[in-house]
Design an enzyme around this catalytic site. Sequence first.
Site, short mmCIF file in Angstrom:
data_model
loop_
_atom_site.label_atom_id
_atom_site.label_comp_id
_atom_site.label_asym_id
_atom_site.label_seq_id
_atom_site.Cartn_x
_atom_site.Cartn_y
_atom_site.Cartn_z
N ASP A 21 -30.58 20.39 -5.38
CA ASP A 21 -31.32 20.87 -4.21
C ASP A 21 -32.78 20.42 -4.24
OD1 ASP A 21 -31.78 22.27 -1.89
OD2 ASP A 21 -32.07 24.18 -2.89
N GLY A 22 -33.35 20.23 -3.05
CA GLY A 22 -34.78 19.96 -2.95
C GLY A 22 -35.13 18.54 -2.54
N ASN A 23 -34.10 17.75 -2.15
CA ASN A 23 -34.37 16.36 -1.76
C ASN A 23 -35.29 16.30 -0.53
OD1 ASN A 23 -32.54 15.69 -3.71
ND2 ASN A 23 -30.87 15.24 -2.29
N GLY A 24 -35.00 17.19 0.44
CA GLY A 24 -35.77 17.18 1.70
C GLY A 24 -37.24 17.49 1.43
N ARG A 25 -37.49 18.54 0.62
CA ARG A 25 -38.88 18.93 0.33
C ARG A 25 -39.60 17.84 -0.45
NH1 ARG A 25 -37.20 24.47 -2.04
NH2 ARG A 25 -35.18 23.50 -1.68
N THR A 67 -19.83 22.50 3.01
CA THR A 67 -19.15 22.65 4.32
C THR A 67 -20.18 22.97 5.41
OG1 THR A 67 -18.65 24.90 3.55
CG2 THR A 67 -16.85 23.33 3.50
N ASN A 69 -23.29 21.61 5.48
CA ASN A 69 -24.25 20.51 5.67
C ASN A 69 -23.98 19.69 6.93
OD1 ASN A 69 -24.70 19.84 2.10
ND2 ASN A 69 -25.97 21.05 3.49
N ARG A 195 -30.19 31.32 -4.95
CA ARG A 195 -28.97 31.56 -4.16
C ARG A 195 -27.81 30.81 -4.78
NH1 ARG A 195 -32.47 30.64 0.15
NH2 ARG A 195 -32.04 28.42 0.18
C1 FPP Z 1 -29.84 19.33 -0.94
O1 FPP Z 1 -31.23 19.09 -0.75
C2 FPP Z 1 -29.16 18.06 -1.18
C3 FPP Z 1 -28.17 17.57 -0.40
C4 FPP Z 1 -27.64 18.26 0.79
C5 FPP Z 1 -27.56 16.25 -0.70
C6 FPP Z 1 -27.33 15.98 -2.16
C7 FPP Z 1 -26.82 14.61 -2.29
C8 FPP Z 1 -27.24 13.74 -3.21
C9 FPP Z 1 -28.23 14.06 -4.26
C10 FPP Z 1 -26.60 12.39 -3.24
C11 FPP Z 1 -25.52 12.37 -4.28
C12 FPP Z 1 -24.70 11.17 -4.18
C13 FPP Z 1 -23.42 11.10 -4.59
C14 FPP Z 1 -22.70 9.81 -4.47
C15 FPP Z 1 -22.68 12.25 -5.17
P1 FPP Z 1 -31.88 19.52 0.64
O2 FPP Z 1 -31.74 18.39 1.59
O3 FPP Z 1 -31.24 20.81 1.09
O4 FPP Z 1 -33.35 19.74 0.22
P2 FPP Z 1 -34.36 20.81 0.87
O5 FPP Z 1 -33.82 22.16 0.50
O6 FPP Z 1 -35.65 20.49 0.18
O7 FPP Z 1 -34.39 20.56 2.34
#
Ligand code: FPP
Length: 241
Positions: A21-25, A67, A69, A195
């Site tokens: 988690d946390g890619n977006g941030r 499910t 996303n 969570r």
């Molecule tokens: C949640 O961060 C992350 C995801 C919904 C995507 C995770 C997917 C990957 C790391 C790619 C993995 C690749 C393979 C091939 C398995 P978020 O977008 O909810 O972050 P945020 O809470 O900061 O918005």
Amino acid sequence: MSAGQQLDKSALPQHLGIIMDGNGRWAKKRGLPRSAGHTAGANNFRTITRYCSRIGIPYLTVYAFSTENWRRPAEEVGALMRLFKQYLEEALRDFMDENIRVIFIGDTSAFSPELRELIARVERESSGKTGMVLNIAMNYGGRAELVHAMRLLAEDVQAGRLSPEAIDEDAISARLYTAGQPDPDLVIRPSGEHRTSNFLLWQSAYAEYVVMDILWPDFKTSDLDRALLEYASRNRRFGGV
Ligand code: FPP
């Protein structure tokens, strides 16, 4: 020497779950589109998976797509689907060398024919591998998994293969996507959220949770080491005293 190497094998979790988690941030902090965060997250997924395999974790489950996303903007979902394709191709080569067996958990029938073919290929080509088992949760939700298991149970009862009295915890576990695998002992959630987010609901009933205030693309092998040390220091009682 890293904690992963220092720790006795018996102190390592048999099954580790990670909510990536946390890619977006991470992307937002840098003024980048969210998809750039997912790309960085996918790179980190490869690094951490390889590390887990090398230090001897027997089972690793990563949450890649829930499910829920699908509710994200079409552009972000599209970017994630492209990433999955690219990374599964690359992962295929990577993980083959590492003797990793890959299993997809979730309802993969919702993906495009091309992605489904790739998923089937990764599973098929890695099926003989004897090292770490990597479960990639894609279009996965703990509740949806339980609904699926209940339907299988109902079919068995309806067909006379199972009596209602024979339904016990093992009968349910045997119908989950993780059938035959040990339950997760440790779930790590980076990004600071407290969570479960529908991740391995049934299986993680007694799992230890370690929440870390680090965004997934920044999560390093040294952070994993810290979580493993924390886990090793906890006293698990499974409801006893
Ligand atoms: C949640 O961060 C992350 C995801 C919904 C995507 C995770 C997917 C990957 C790391 C790619 C993995 C690749 C393979 C091939 C398995 P978020 O977008 O909810 O972050 P945020 O809470 O900061 O918005």
